[in-house]
Design an enzyme around this catalytic site. Structure first.
Site, PDB file in Angstrom:
ATOM      1  N   TYR A  26     -14.340  42.149 -66.753  1.00 39.00           N
ATOM      2  CA  TYR A  26     -15.526  43.071 -67.165  1.00 39.00           C
ATOM      3  C   TYR A  26     -15.225  43.341 -68.824  1.00 39.00           C
ATOM      4  O   TYR A  26     -15.673  43.947 -69.598  1.00 39.00           O
ATOM      5  CB  TYR A  26     -15.485  44.370 -66.803  1.00 39.00           C
ATOM      6  CG  TYR A  26     -16.356  44.572 -65.296  1.00 39.00           C
ATOM      7  CD1 TYR A  26     -16.534  43.327 -64.328  1.00 39.00           C
ATOM      8  CD2 TYR A  26     -16.510  45.666 -64.662  1.00 39.00           C
ATOM      9  CE1 TYR A  26     -17.008  43.303 -63.408  1.00 39.00           C
ATOM     10  CE2 TYR A  26     -17.130  45.497 -63.306  1.00 39.00           C
ATOM     11  CZ  TYR A  26     -17.338  44.534 -62.903  1.00 39.00           C
ATOM     12  OH  TYR A  26     -17.989  44.529 -61.330  1.00 39.00           O
TER      13      TYR A  26
ATOM     14  N   LYS B  38      -4.572  39.240 -56.810  1.00 40.15           N
ATOM     15  CA  LYS B  38      -4.761  37.987 -56.328  1.00 40.15           C
ATOM     16  C   LYS B  38      -3.668  37.304 -57.092  1.00 40.15           C
ATOM     17  O   LYS B  38      -4.122  36.362 -57.919  1.00 40.15           O
ATOM     18  CB  LYS B  38      -6.166  37.458 -56.635  1.00 40.15           C
ATOM     19  CG  LYS B  38      -6.359  36.376 -55.879  1.00 40.15           C
ATOM     20  CD  LYS B  38      -6.449  36.232 -54.046  1.00 40.15           C
ATOM     21  CE  LYS B  38      -6.795  35.141 -53.652  1.00 40.15           C
ATOM     22  NZ  LYS B  38      -6.148  34.983 -52.311  1.00 40.15           N
TER      23      LYS B  38
ATOM     24  N   ASP C 275      -7.889  40.000 -51.010  1.00 38.05           N
ATOM     25  CA  ASP C 275      -8.849  39.386 -49.678  1.00 38.05           C
ATOM     26  C   ASP C 275      -8.274  39.714 -48.537  1.00 38.05           C
ATOM     27  O   ASP C 275      -9.208  40.248 -47.583  1.00 38.05           O
ATOM     28  CB  ASP C 275      -8.790  37.595 -49.905  1.00 38.05           C
ATOM     29  CG  ASP C 275      -7.662  36.955 -50.168  1.00 38.05           C
ATOM     30  OD1 ASP C 275      -6.728  37.689 -50.632  1.00 38.05           O
ATOM     31  OD2 ASP C 275      -7.448  35.896 -50.177  1.00 38.05           O
TER      32      ASP C 275
ATOM     33  N   ASP D  55     -14.321  47.548 -58.348  1.00 42.24           N
ATOM     34  CA  ASP D  55     -15.590  47.723 -58.096  1.00 42.24           C
ATOM     35  C   ASP D  55     -15.887  47.258 -56.683  1.00 42.24           C
ATOM     36  O   ASP D  55     -16.652  47.861 -56.028  1.00 42.24           O
ATOM     37  CB  ASP D  55     -16.304  46.940 -59.263  1.00 42.24           C
ATOM     38  CG  ASP D  55     -17.684  47.336 -59.427  1.00 42.24           C
ATOM     39  OD1 ASP D  55     -18.289  48.407 -58.879  1.00 42.24           O
ATOM     40  OD2 ASP D  55     -18.469  46.798 -60.064  1.00 42.24           O
TER      41      ASP D  55
ATOM     42  N   ASP E 294     -17.077  49.367 -52.967  1.00 46.81           N
ATOM     43  CA  ASP E 294     -18.427  49.386 -52.439  1.00 46.81           C
ATOM     44  C   ASP E 294     -18.056  48.697 -50.821  1.00 46.81           C
ATOM     45  O   ASP E 294     -18.737  49.451 -50.121  1.00 46.81           O
ATOM     46  CB  ASP E 294     -19.094  48.231 -52.901  1.00 46.81           C
ATOM     47  CG  ASP E 294     -19.923  48.856 -54.240  1.00 46.81           C
ATOM     48  OD1 ASP E 294     -19.453  49.811 -54.888  1.00 46.81           O
ATOM     49  OD2 ASP E 294     -20.877  48.321 -54.530  1.00 46.81           O
TER      50      ASP E 294
HETATM   51  N1  GGG Z   1     -23.429  54.895 -61.178  1.00 47.09           N
HETATM   52  C1  GGG Z   1     -22.867  53.556 -60.981  1.00 47.09           C
HETATM   53  C2  GGG Z   1     -23.955  52.389 -61.438  1.00 47.09           C
HETATM   54  O1  GGG Z   1     -24.672  52.713 -62.196  1.00 47.09           O
HETATM   55  N2  GGG Z   1     -23.463  51.220 -60.971  1.00 47.09           N
HETATM   56  C3  GGG Z   1     -24.007  50.387 -61.249  1.00 47.09           C
HETATM   57  C4  GGG Z   1     -23.157  48.772 -61.414  1.00 47.09           C
HETATM   58  O2  GGG Z   1     -23.206  47.820 -61.506  1.00 47.09           O
HETATM   59  N3  GGG Z   1     -21.993  49.337 -62.043  1.00 47.09           N
HETATM   60  C5  GGG Z   1     -20.950  48.516 -62.352  1.00 47.09           C
HETATM   61  C6  GGG Z   1     -19.633  49.122 -62.609  1.00 47.09           C
HETATM   62  O3  GGG Z   1     -19.541  50.156 -61.903  1.00 47.09           O
HETATM   63  O4  GGG Z   1     -18.707  48.750 -63.316  1.00 47.09           O
END
Ligand code: GGG
Length: 326
Positions: A120, A167, A199, A223, A227
């Site tokens: 990122y 990893k 993984d 991230d 999820d």
């Molecule tokens: N409120 C979290 C949000 O808007 N997530 C969208 C997203 O793509 N977030 C990437 C991240 O959390 O780095």
């Protein structure tokens, strides 16, 4: 004392769940001044810029920021806002609540996600018509800062230690450095760690989430894996998060803008409300944060619940029930 809070609802359901979180904050015996600012796809459509400079500056100067959701331009909105508050770790608790139909009701995890680098970091290029590249950045300094936070977090919360998800068998240089550095800091501080390939973690956490407690991850892994954990506890509407810096923080639900339900008034506000609870705790009002969590727990147990949780309540219906309990 009145805390100045930047409020950035962002896109889609961010416009619906952020007012819910504000309603809850306003019901607490803590004084806030809310300063709303714009960001997101809809702002980019009007002005060409998804993150106006005044929004960045507000986040960088207020006591804390409450953020809603980012859409297509997430990289240009939420990543710079995290930088504005100086955040180096994204704390993402994933916990199942009684009353919520969860795949794994025994889940109670916390992800500590590195928040400044990894894939990122934004070093992406389109080299030719056929080839695009991405440079992954892992520094010892960011890994050390995350590890030091993780050590304090487990000590404060009475956890036995933490698990490092990585990893390093494939990304030997980057995740190798991450694993080695985080482990080294934990050893120096006498904190127990174990580690797991990310993984393998994805499978193991689905089969037995109680095998894990606090999980320290590189940016993208945190991230994605959080999820995944949302899927174990009733969906993305359940996961709050805190982007913590040394002086300020930004608090946001883990979910995105959910364009499929935006505008219908049925978005689950729990993640945003629990993010607001993390905000008040960050400001030093642990009791107020605990009161919010207890009120949310009561509502989740007894209803009303939003459609994603099997109920038929609206966003405001669930929020009003939390405020009533407060
Ligand atoms: N409120 C979290 C949000 O808007 N997530 C969208 C997203 O793509 N977030 C990437 C991240 O959390 O780095």
């Amino acid at each position: 004392m009145s805390y100045e809070i930047a409020v950035v609802p962002g896109d889609g359901i961010g416009q619906e769940v952020t007012p819910a979180a504000l309603e809850v904050l306003s019901a607490l015996p803590v004084e806030f001044t809310f300063r709303e600012a714009r960001a997101g796809d809809h702002v980019a459509e009007e002005t060409g810029d998804p993150l106006p400079a005044e929004t960045y500056e507000l986040a960088a100067s207020t006591d804390a920021t409450l953020f809603g959701a980012a859409g297509e331009r997430a990289a240009d909105v939420i990543l710079p806002l995290r930088e504005a508050v100086g955040s180096f770790v994204n704390v993402r608790p994933a916990r199942a609540y009684p009353g919520v139909d969860a795949l794994r009701p025994e889940t109670d995890l916390v992800f500590l996600r590195e928040n400044t680098e990894g894939v990122y970091a934004g070093h992406e290029s389109r080299l030719t018509d056929d080839v695009s590249t991405l440079t992954r950045v892992v520094t010892g300094s960011a890994s050390r800062q995350l590890a030091a936070f993780a050590c304090e977090y487990v000590a404060d919360g009475d956890h036995d230690g933490f698990t490092i998800a990585h990893k390093a068998n494939v990304m030997r240089e980057t995740d190798g450095r991450f694993l080695e550095t985080v482990r080294e800091v934990a050893d120096e501080r006498g904190v127990d760690t174990d580690d797991v390939l990310m993984d393998a973690f994805a499978t193991q956490v689905c089969l037995d989430p109680t095998a894990f407690d606090v999980v320290v991850c590189p940016n993208l892994a945190g991230d994605v894996l959080s999820d995944l954990a949302a899927g174990l506890v009733g969906g993305l509407g359940m996961l709050p998060s805190a982007n913590v810096g040394t002086e300020r923080g930004l608090f946001e639900p883990v979910h995105g803008s959910a364009p499929d339900i935006a505008g219908e008034g049925v978005a689950n506000p729990v993640a945003a409300i629990l993010s607001a609870a993390m905000l008040v705790e960050f400001l030093g009002h642990e009791d107020a944060g605990e009161r919010v969590r207890t009120a949310v727990e009561g509502v989740l147990a007894d209803g009303p619940r939003t459609p994603d949780l099997g109920g038929d309540a609206s966003t405001t219906g669930l929020t009003d029930a939390v405020v009533d309990r407060l």
